[in-house]
Design an enzyme around this catalytic site. Structure first.
Site, mmCIF file in Angstrom:
data_model
loop_
_atom_site.group_PDB
_atom_site.id
_atom_site.type_symbol
_atom_site.label_atom_id
_atom_site.label_comp_id
_atom_site.label_asym_id
_atom_site.label_seq_id
_atom_site.Cartn_x
_atom_site.Cartn_y
_atom_site.Cartn_z
ATOM 1 N N ASP A 68 0.852 -1.232 0.059
ATOM 2 C CA ASP A 68 0.058 -0.243 -0.089
ATOM 3 C C ASP A 68 0.782 1.296 0.113
ATOM 4 O OD1 ASP A 68 -2.338 1.925 0.664
ATOM 5 O OD2 ASP A 68 -1.388 1.940 2.488
ATOM 6 N N ASP A 70 -0.297 5.043 0.579
ATOM 7 C CA ASP A 70 -0.385 6.199 1.597
ATOM 8 C C ASP A 70 -0.339 5.671 3.144
ATOM 9 O OD1 ASP A 70 -1.176 7.600 -0.687
ATOM 10 O OD2 ASP A 70 -3.255 7.296 -0.106
ATOM 11 N N THR A 175 -2.480 0.894 -4.852
ATOM 12 C CA THR A 175 -3.134 2.170 -3.926
ATOM 13 C C THR A 175 -4.088 2.748 -4.962
ATOM 14 O OG1 THR A 175 -2.266 4.578 -3.844
ATOM 15 C CG2 THR A 175 -1.439 3.525 -5.550
ATOM 16 N N ALA A 176 -4.950 3.481 -4.048
ATOM 17 C CA ALA A 176 -6.094 4.129 -4.748
ATOM 18 C C ALA A 176 -5.794 5.191 -5.432
ATOM 19 C CB ALA A 176 -6.974 4.364 -3.719
ATOM 20 N N ASP A 243 -0.956 -0.119 6.206
ATOM 21 C CA ASP A 243 -1.574 0.431 7.211
ATOM 22 C C ASP A 243 -2.835 0.537 7.879
ATOM 23 O OD1 ASP A 243 -2.785 3.707 7.085
ATOM 24 O OD2 ASP A 243 -1.775 2.701 5.126
#
Length: 315
Positions: A68, A70, A175-176, A243
């Protein structure tokens, strides 16, 4: 875009749009080339240090790592940093930057993703880039990385990624954030590539629409599943790092899930399942001090008050 036929059986919780987003992200990721892997291995501290077998396993080409972005690899949210860079280049007005500033402040203060804020940021970003060429935004994204992102990479997480690279394994961001932004970050870090949200483009120009939905939650798991099938990876030998509890579907796919700088829900989930935890934050309170100022905005107090007022009205 032609549909992909790679997917293995999946959980029923994934929606059709999640599957489409995952397939689109996997296809976009496979079109990007791997970057140089000569970045220096940095060290980090771990929350727990139990005895464990040597991992990653050197030479295991059917294993890979999925990170991931962020608050796992980078402090803060990539889309907010990208928004700051676009504002600096006069892509939108101050009121939009105030919204970006509030969303970034919330992310730092709360330490978790707010779905409403994330959706709002994505909608704003799509409207901003509509009509612009993909090549233009890629070029600007390189500059924005240097200005706002390069100094926010967690050294500890970077070290984990490098360990996989040193073992001869591929490493992907998941990731988005827009796939173009994620690809730039992956290349700058010497990673293999990136799975990210795919914005529709026609003849190299953004339409202002997404392919499927944002690569978030179950869609991330679908993207990893699709890429693993295409790359002939054994997910039981792969690792994933995040996270956020929103990424539990992705973490649950692999044989080696890691909770990195975890939010409260993920920490509880990880401990219950004996997942590995790593925390590279020097102190929770230190991370919460202050509201981040946005480039080009006047006094910090005034900007913060405006952001808070805007948020209260929207609630």
């Amino acid at each position: 875009m032609a549909a992909l036929g790679w997917l293995t059986p999946r959980r029923r919780s994934a929606t059709a749009r999640s599957v489409l987003a995952g397939e689109a992200a996997a296809e976009a990721a496979r079109k990007t080339s791997a970057a140089d892997d000569d970045a220096a291995l940095l060290t980090g501290t771990s929350e727990e240090a139990p005895e464990e077998p040597v991992f990653p396993v050197s030479g295991d080409v059917r294993a890979a790592a999925f990170f991931d972005l962020d608050n796992t690899v980078m402090q803060g949210a990539a889309i907010f940093h990208f928004g700051r860079g676009l504002y600096k280049r006069k892509f939108f007005e101050r009121r939009e930057l105030t919204r970006f500033a509030w969303q970034q402040a919330w992310f730092r203060l709360a330490g978790v993703e707010d779905p409403e804020h994330m959706q709002d940021a994505r909608d704003s970003a799509l409207s901003i880039v509509k009509g612009h060429r993909v090549s233009e935004l890629m070029s600007i994204g390189e500059e924005i990385y240097d200005e706002y992102m390069a100094d926010r990479i967690w050294p500890g997480t970077r070290a984990l990624a490098q360990a996989h690279l040193d073992a001869g394994q591929k490493v992907w961001l998941v990731t988005a954030a827009p796939v173009e932004t994620a690809t730039i970050i992956a290349r700058r870090l010497g990673l293999t590539g990136a799975l990210g949200t795919v914005a529709e483009s026609v003849d190299g120009v953004y339409t202002g629409r997404l392919v499927g939905e944002p690569l978030h939650g179950p869609a991330k798991a679908e993207a990893v599943r699709a890429l693993a099938a295409a790359e002939d990876l054994d997910l039981d030998r792969c690792a994933a790092y995040s996270d956020s509890h929103n990424d539990i579907p992705m973490l649950s796919l692999v044989g080696h899930p890691y909770a990195i700088n975890p939010d409260t829900k993920l920490r509880k989930h990880a401990r219950a399942r004996d997942w590995r935890l790593r925390d590279y934050r020097t102190g929770r309170k230190a991370a919460k001090v202050g509201i981040p100022a946005a480039a080009g905005v006047g006094a910090l107090a005034g900007g913060t008050a405006a952001a808070l007022a805007l948020h209260r009205r929207r609630r």
